[in-house]
Write a protein that holds these residues in place. Structure first.
Motif, PDB file in Angstrom:
ATOM      1  N   THR A   1      43.709  87.782  -2.752  1.00 39.69           N
ATOM      2  CA  THR A   1      42.941  86.916  -3.630  1.00 39.69           C
ATOM      3  C   THR A   1      41.570  86.644  -3.024  1.00 39.69           C
ATOM      4  O   THR A   1      41.317  86.938  -1.852  1.00 39.69           O
ATOM      5  CB  THR A   1      43.654  85.559  -3.836  1.00 39.69           C
ATOM      6  OG1 THR A   1      43.661  84.846  -2.587  1.00 39.69           O
ATOM      7  CG2 THR A   1      45.087  85.754  -4.307  1.00 39.69           C
ATOM      8  N   VAL A   2      40.716  86.061  -3.833  1.00 34.12           N
ATOM      9  CA  VAL A   2      39.405  85.654  -3.328  1.00 34.12           C
ATOM     10  C   VAL A   2      39.576  84.624  -2.220  1.00 34.12           C
ATOM     11  O   VAL A   2      38.828  84.608  -1.240  1.00 34.12           O
ATOM     12  CB  VAL A   2      38.532  85.096  -4.476  1.00 34.12           C
ATOM     13  CG1 VAL A   2      37.294  84.386  -3.930  1.00 34.12           C
ATOM     14  CG2 VAL A   2      38.117  86.212  -5.421  1.00 34.12           C
ATOM     15  N   ASN A   3      40.578  83.759  -2.363  1.00 35.67           N
ATOM     16  CA  ASN A   3      40.849  82.766  -1.317  1.00 35.67           C
ATOM     17  C   ASN A   3      41.159  83.442   0.022  1.00 35.67           C
ATOM     18  O   ASN A   3      40.696  82.986   1.077  1.00 35.67           O
ATOM     19  CB  ASN A   3      42.026  81.885  -1.738  1.00 35.67           C
ATOM     20  CG  ASN A   3      42.385  80.860  -0.685  1.00 35.67           C
ATOM     21  OD1 ASN A   3      41.578  80.033  -0.307  1.00 35.67           O
ATOM     22  ND2 ASN A   3      43.610  80.935  -0.189  1.00 35.67           N
ATOM     23  N   ASP A   4      41.925  84.536  -0.007  1.00 34.47           N
ATOM     24  CA  ASP A   4      42.202  85.276   1.227  1.00 34.47           C
ATOM     25  C   ASP A   4      40.914  85.789   1.859  1.00 34.47           C
ATOM     26  O   ASP A   4      40.738  85.739   3.082  1.00 34.47           O
ATOM     27  CB  ASP A   4      43.123  86.467   0.935  1.00 34.47           C
ATOM     28  CG  ASP A   4      44.463  86.056   0.338  1.00 34.47           C
ATOM     29  OD1 ASP A   4      44.848  84.883   0.503  1.00 34.47           O
ATOM     30  OD2 ASP A   4      45.110  86.907  -0.296  1.00 34.47           O
ATOM     31  N   VAL A   5      40.010  86.270   1.019  1.00 36.22           N
ATOM     32  CA  VAL A   5      38.746  86.806   1.523  1.00 36.22           C
ATOM     33  C   VAL A   5      37.917  85.689   2.152  1.00 36.22           C
ATOM     34  O   VAL A   5      37.301  85.873   3.217  1.00 36.22           O
ATOM     35  CB  VAL A   5      37.960  87.494   0.392  1.00 36.22           C
ATOM     36  CG1 VAL A   5      36.617  87.997   0.904  1.00 36.22           C
ATOM     37  CG2 VAL A   5      38.768  88.648  -0.203  1.00 36.22           C
ATOM     38  N   VAL A   6      37.901  84.524   1.509  1.00 37.52           N
ATOM     39  CA  VAL A   6      37.157  83.387   2.058  1.00 37.52           C
ATOM     40  C   VAL A   6      37.669  83.032   3.450  1.00 37.52           C
ATOM     41  O   VAL A   6      36.890  82.868   4.405  1.00 37.52           O
ATOM     42  CB  VAL A   6      37.263  82.174   1.112  1.00 37.52           C
ATOM     43  CG1 VAL A   6      36.793  80.894   1.813  1.00 37.52           C
ATOM     44  CG2 VAL A   6      36.457  82.401  -0.157  1.00 37.52           C
TER      45      VAL A   6
END
Length: 483
Positions: free
Chosen positions: A263-268
């Motif tokens: 997810t984008v959260n993982d990337v953040v």
């Protein structure tokens, strides 16, 4: 009928110290609208919207003898001009000057004899831009009775809404005799009031003893010549702060997600882990014995056992940020694995559901996330990261378009860094609050964070998802940490 402050909210007041103010802050930057914008216009807008959050015109009053927790009462001398303030930078003001001003303002505690909030319009930025800085105490914004004022000020359309007259009249402040009588009555008829009073008193005594013990240990170590060994990102706070901001593109985060899954959260979080790793190495911090940094990331869940707020339930989630891992791709996979376990529980809330909440909800989400961090501080984490997805369409303040928004989360004692992240209108904004003395090189962390994101982007040439992982679907929850 007055409303009594809950014990958990009073805990935020009693735990506050001169070096650890307990207020949340947000910095928003705007392009000038066709009609311009100034302090007088902000006063009009706040006056129009404040009726939706009555708590913002109330102050706390102690019960004589502390027979019960304080009560919220209308401020008979409420002065909107005191809370809505004006500041300016020497034209043309730079982003560095804005961050320095914000750091000085967030270093100061709020006046407890008044309603616990302030908002500043900062003029003089280059290209005619201006900024809005809001401060709200953790005891004020609980998401149950009160949302953050910043959630109510912005509009989805450029045309300003018509202002409505406000005929608010404060209720009289109860006398000392009436406060005592109410405390006695509540203690008899509502056992929870007595329990709250005892728990707060006991907690205050324990915190005082704990601080005294900590100071005594410091003195003893100094006398014996011992230097206590601290983990990275630990140490006593000063009274001053540094604020670091980084603006990035949401498309870059999605490109990494699409290439590697998650997810984008993982990337953040992988970006933060990579930025911390590089930054700590520039400081000469040994990473060999500290392969991970324990981080608290509040997440939105569906859980009937948690307190319901206007924005749902927020729960703590712990992540071991792999700061000792050299490979950016491995760091990403390790973070993804942690959140995959959370997603598999079925408790997660989809990011698009959060982003679709009326108003600019990230300000309230960050406030609730900071409350979670404060209640979990004894669990021994090193860093709190609140990550909130916001709307992906522009928002306006009296016709002025918001082009950037940076959360400034509060610091807890012995935690010299806190990070907040908000995605909005195609961008991802990182806001970092750092202790000025403990982390004098905090600006370098912003540079390292940008480089960590670029490092992840360089891995996207191989677009096949890793074995055993599916590409994210639109139904999979969590494109933001608080989601």
């Amino acid at each position: 009928m007055v409303e009594r402050l809950r014990a958990r909210d009073l805990a935020f007041l009693t735990a506050e110290t001169v070096v650890a103010p307990r207020h949340n802050a947000t910095v928003e930057v705007f392009e000038p609208g066709p009609a311009g914008f100034d302090h007088a216009r902000l006063l009009e807008i706040v006056s129009d919207r404040i009726s939706f959050v009555p708590r913002y015109r109330q102050r706390l009053v102690e019960v004589p003898g502390r027979l019960a927790t304080p009560v919220w009462v209308d401020d008979e001398h409420f002065d909107l001009g005191y809370h809505v303030r004006r500041s300016a930078l020497p034209r043309p003001g730079s982003d560095d000057q804005l961050r320095e001003l914000v750091a000085r303002i967030v270093s100061r505690r709020l006046d407890r004899s008044r309603p616990l909030w302030e908002i500043y319009v900062v003029e003089g930025l280059a290209e005619g831009r201006f900024a809005l800085l809001t401060k709200s105490h953790q005891a004020l914004v609980d998401g149950v009775h009160t949302v953050d004022l910043g959630q109510l000020l912005l509009d989805a359309v450029a045309e300003p809404r018509p202002l409505e007259p406000d005929d608010w009249t404060p209720r009289s402040v109860p006398s000392a005799l009436r406060l005592v009588a109410g405390a006695v009555r509540d203690s008899v008829t509502a056992p929870a009031t007595f329990v709250d009073t005892v728990s707060v008193t006991t907690g205050s005594v324990l915190r005082t003893a704990e601080r005294a013990s900590s100071r005594a240990k410091v003195v003893a170590d100094a006398l014996t010549g011992r230097r206590p060994r601290r983990r990275a990102m630990e140490g006593p706070l000063s009274q001053q702060r540094r604020v670091v901001t980084v603006a990035t593109e949401l498309a870059d985060h999605r490109r990494i997600r699409d290439a590697h899954g998650g997810t984008v959260n993982d990337v953040v979080l992988a970006t933060i882990a990579g930025g911390l790793r590089a930054w700590l190495m520039t400081r000469g911090e040994p990473l060999g014995g500290a392969r991970h940094m324990r981080a608290l990331v509040p997440v939105s869940v569906v859980d009937e056992e948690l307190e319901a707020t206007s924005l749902g339930q927020i729960a703590p989630h712990y992540v071991n940020l792999p700061i000792g891992e050299a490979s950016p791709l491995v760091r990403l996979h390790q973070v993804s694995y942690s959140f995959q376990a959370h997603a598999d529980t079925g408790r997660g809330v989809a990011a698009n559901r959060i982003a679709g909440i009326a108003g600019f909800a990230p300000t309230t989400f960050h406030a609730i996330g900071a409350r979670v961090a404060a209640t979990e501080v004894r669990r021994g984490y090193q860093l709190c990261v609140t990550n909130v997805p916001g709307p992906q369409t522009p928002l306006y303040l009296a016709g002025a378009r918001m082009i950037a928004t940076y959360p400034v989360p509060p610091l807890l004692e012995d935690h010299p860094l806190a990070i907040g992240v908000t995605s909005y209108d195609g961008r991802v904004f990182y806001g970092m609050n750092a202790d000025r003395d403990q982390l004098p090189d905090a600006d370098l962390l912003g540079t390292c964070l940008r480089e960590a994101l670029d490092e992840l982007l360089s891995t996207t040439t191989a677009t096949r998802a890793p074995r055993g992982r599916r590409r994210p679907s639109s139904r999979r929850p969590s494109e933001g940490g608080t989601s």
